[in-house]
Write a protein that holds these residues in place. Structure first.
Motif, PDB file in Angstrom:
ATOM      1  N   ASP A 283      37.604  27.263  98.655  1.00 59.87           N
ATOM      2  CA  ASP A 283      36.933  26.974  97.383  1.00 59.87           C
ATOM      3  C   ASP A 283      37.794  27.522  96.256  1.00 59.87           C
ATOM      4  O   ASP A 283      37.618  28.670  95.809  1.00 59.87           O
TER       5      ASP A 283
ATOM      6  N   ASP B  27      28.070  17.577  87.650  1.00 62.87           N
ATOM      7  CA  ASP B  27      29.384  18.124  88.032  1.00 62.87           C
ATOM      8  C   ASP B  27      29.996  18.977  86.929  1.00 62.87           C
ATOM      9  O   ASP B  27      31.068  19.559  87.132  1.00 62.87           O
TER      10      ASP B  27
ATOM     11  N   GLY C 165      37.279  21.796 100.299  1.00 64.13           N
ATOM     12  CA  GLY C 165      36.436  22.849  99.757  1.00 64.13           C
ATOM     13  C   GLY C 165      35.768  22.442  98.459  1.00 64.13           C
ATOM     14  O   GLY C 165      35.993  21.349  97.924  1.00 64.13           O
ATOM     15  N   ASN C 166      34.930  23.345  97.950  1.00 62.51           N
ATOM     16  CA  ASN C 166      34.232  23.140  96.681  1.00 62.51           C
ATOM     17  C   ASN C 166      35.048  23.815  95.582  1.00 62.51           C
ATOM     18  O   ASN C 166      35.005  25.048  95.430  1.00 62.51           O
ATOM     19  N   ASP C 167      35.779  23.028  94.831  1.00 61.42           N
ATOM     20  CA  ASP C 167      36.773  23.566  93.913  1.00 61.42           C
ATOM     21  C   ASP C 167      36.278  23.540  92.468  1.00 61.42           C
ATOM     22  O   ASP C 167      35.464  22.694  92.086  1.00 61.42           O
TER      23      ASP C 167
ATOM     24  N   GLN D  81      35.889  15.378  93.833  1.00 58.70           N
ATOM     25  CA  GLN D  81      34.818  15.007  94.752  1.00 58.70           C
ATOM     26  C   GLN D  81      33.484  15.378  94.133  1.00 58.70           C
ATOM     27  O   GLN D  81      33.139  16.562  94.023  1.00 58.70           O
ATOM     28  N   THR D  82      32.714  14.380  93.704  1.00 58.06           N
ATOM     29  CA  THR D  82      31.435  14.643  93.065  1.00 58.06           C
ATOM     30  C   THR D  82      30.481  15.324  94.048  1.00 58.06           C
ATOM     31  O   THR D  82      30.505  15.055  95.250  1.00 58.06           O
ATOM     32  N   GLY D  83      29.676  16.228  93.497  1.00 64.91           N
ATOM     33  CA  GLY D  83      28.735  16.967  94.323  1.00 64.91           C
ATOM     34  C   GLY D  83      29.328  18.158  95.021  1.00 64.91           C
ATOM     35  O   GLY D  83      28.604  19.012  95.542  1.00 64.91           O
ATOM     36  N   ALA D  84      30.644  18.248  95.055  1.00 66.90           N
ATOM     37  CA  ALA D  84      31.329  19.392  95.673  1.00 66.90           C
ATOM     38  C   ALA D  84      32.129  20.162  94.631  1.00 66.90           C
ATOM     39  O   ALA D  84      31.983  21.380  94.481  1.00 66.90           O
ATOM     40  N   ASP D  85      32.954  19.461  93.864  1.00 62.80           N
ATOM     41  CA  ASP D  85      33.789  20.095  92.851  1.00 62.80           C
ATOM     42  C   ASP D  85      33.044  20.200  91.523  1.00 62.80           C
ATOM     43  O   ASP D  85      32.077  19.480  91.271  1.00 62.80           O
ATOM     44  N   LYS D  86      33.506  21.103  90.657  1.00 61.26           N
ATOM     45  CA  LYS D  86      32.932  21.278  89.333  1.00 61.26           C
ATOM     46  C   LYS D  86      34.040  21.255  88.275  1.00 61.26           C
ATOM     47  O   LYS D  86      35.159  21.713  88.514  1.00 61.26           O
TER      48      LYS D  86
END
Length: 525
Positions: free
Chosen positions: A431, A520, A448-450, A467-472
């Protein structure tokens, strides 16, 4: 001066921050154990480390050689001169000569004159061992005893008298000593008016004349890098690391004296894994726990590649910055081999690897390093980031004037910072947190969630694998980036922001990957 500082199980010191950066923020003092030291600017640093003497080059060349006996020569043998070295003279061993060549190579990379090995005794710098002195080593400055023609000669204690001069691996104090003494030969001094001797209380608190006088900043310093907050550890032996190259302020000073070498690594150079830098110290598949500074003269896509590491990394590509880079736990075989070598060359028992001791100590350092990184970001006004549990802290510097364009992380949670040119940052696994700063940057989060962090700096960055819903997308430090003034234009694959709230978009982020949803974004309050 202590040559070995064993890491204690109680954990590291809580001090942190890059003191050069603090100076730029207006801080002027730094306190250690109740003793305040002035933080000084770079011109002051140069004036402290420059001895005022230099080798006069001939056709742009500085030469060095090895005194090979069977005895010393010339003025050393004049009984009226009082030089003590002849009585205990011996030539450097082949291993010592190889380490001295590496030291001269490191200095040669930095300066405009060429440093070349020659045969015979008439070189500008001559290396030899002796048993006659009390110190680790000593060197005459270029102008000292110039009529006797011994200026810049380097004398190191014979390993039979001081075992650490046989400790010549990449973490060895013998290698550090040769690079330190070579610095004297080229005209660098200690950063303060101190020297080894029976009448000197050898402590940072007593001897340092300014705050940045430590081995974090200069290989010419006597004082541990821990005194200025760095935590560089050789985890193979649970030892604080020794400087492996000329450090940040050494590069600054030696180039002020001789000029910078414009030919050093002018192509696209990779440091770390997949290295083509031409020196094993810059190959982190071999040098797992670096303590060094990087000078690079050119290239359009130089890179720090940490893709082989499985613990957190913090990379800051700004010139004059420190990064926190290094491997995780060594294997038992690696640690035991290293400890056995120390036992063999020192004659002392260095013990064997103990998993519980190593793991507990590393965990305490990782926790402290993560806290220090978070504290740094708060002090510098950057977005808070937690959980960057590096095993090293402020152990790799980028020289002033050096531009490294790209960085690649490893498989854990990494913090990657660019600089003010167009950077390519690749988080890989974990992440990760990425911020490009100035320039039109390309950011890859990887698995990962980046978190992609942005500021309004006039650039247009690209997230290459969103990646929507994972990354911000973090806009919390962008004034005006509030609800209703941030939108995603699906037709143009672009985030558009009206920071002035005047109906015109003035900040843009290009998106590759999936579309961006309203959830996001992390927005300015």
């Amino acid at each position: 001066m202590s040559i070995v500082q064993r890491v204690g199980s109680g954990g590291p010191s809580p001090t942190d921050y890059n003191l050069d950066t603090l100076y730029g923020l207006g801080y002027r003092t730094y306190t250690v154990n109740g003793v305040a030291k002035p933080i000084i600017g770079l011109q002051g640093v140069i004036s402290h480390i420059d001895s005022g003497t230099s080798i006069t080059t001939h056709n742009g060349v500085i030469t060095y050689s090895f005194l090979d006996g069977p005895h010393t020569i010339g003025q050393y043998n004049n009984p009226h001169n009082g030089f003590s070295e002849p009585g205990g003279y011996s030539p450097l061993s082949p291993a010592e000569q190889a380490a001295a060549r590496e030291s001269m190579h490191l200095w040669d990379d930095l300066i405009a004159p060429s440093i070349q090995e020659t045969n015979g005794n008439g070189a500008d710098i001559v290396f030899a061992n002796t048993t006659t002195g009390p110190a680790q080593g000593w060197t005459y400055y270029p102008s000292e005893h110039r009529y006797e023609k011994i200026g810049s000669d380097v004398w190191t204690a014979d390993p039979t008298e001081n075992w650490s001069n046989d400790w010549l691996d990449s973490q060895g104090y013998g290698a550090t000593t040769l690079t330190h003494e070579s610095g004297h030969a080229l005209g660098l001094s200690h950063p303060g008016a101190y020297n080894f001797g029976p009448n000197f209380s050898a402590t940072y608190e007593n001897g340092a004349e300014y705050a940045q006088d430590s081995q974090q900043y200069s290989i010419m310093s006597y004082w541990s890098a821990t005194k200025t907050g760095a935590r560089a550890v050789n985890w193979d032996a649970l030892l604080y690391s020794n400087p492996q190259t000329p450090m940040l302020h050494d590069i600054l000073t030696i180039q002020a004296k001789y000029g910078a070498d414009p030919t050093t690594r002018t192509g696209d150079t990779t440091y770390g894994f997949n290295s083509n830098a031409g020196d094993n110290l810059f190959d982190f598949s071999q040098n797992h726990y670096p303590m060094l500074a990087i000078y690079d003269a050119g290239g359009s896509h130089d890179k720090i590649d940490l893709s082989g590491f499985t613990v957190s990394q913090f990379v800051d590509l700004h010139p004059g910055s420190f990064s926190s880079i290094g491997a995780g736990m060594p294997s038992a075989a690696e640690a035991n081999a290293y400890l056995a070598n120390l036992t063999a060359i020192s004659g002392e028992d260095w013990g064997t690897f103990d998993q519980a001791t190593w793991a507990g100590t590393m965990a305490s350092f990782q926790n402290a390093n993560a806290n220090s990184i978070a504290n740094d970001l708060a002090l510098y006004g950057q977005t808070p980031v937690t959980g960057v549990t590096t095993t090293e802290y402020q152990n790799v510097a980028i020289a002033y004037g050096t531009i490294i364009e790209d960085a690649t992380g490893g498989s854990a949670r990494d913090l990657l910072w660019g600089n003010d040119v167009a950077n390519v940052l690749n988080g890989m696994g974990g992440d990760d947190v990425l911020k490009g700063f100035g320039g039109n940057d390309t950011l890859y989060g990887g698995a990962g969630n980046d978190l992609f962090v942005f500021a309004k700096d006039g650039s247009t960055d690209t997230i290459a694998d969103f990646q929507t819903g994972a990354d911000k997308i973090d806009l919390r430090t962008v004034a005006g980036a509030t609800a209703g003034y941030v939108t995603y234009d699906a037709a143009h694959h672009q985030v558009q922001i009206d920071t002035n709230h005047d109906g015109t978009f003035d900040m843009f982020i290009n998106i590759q990957g999936t579309a961006v949803a309203p959830t996001d974004f992390l927005l300015h309050p």
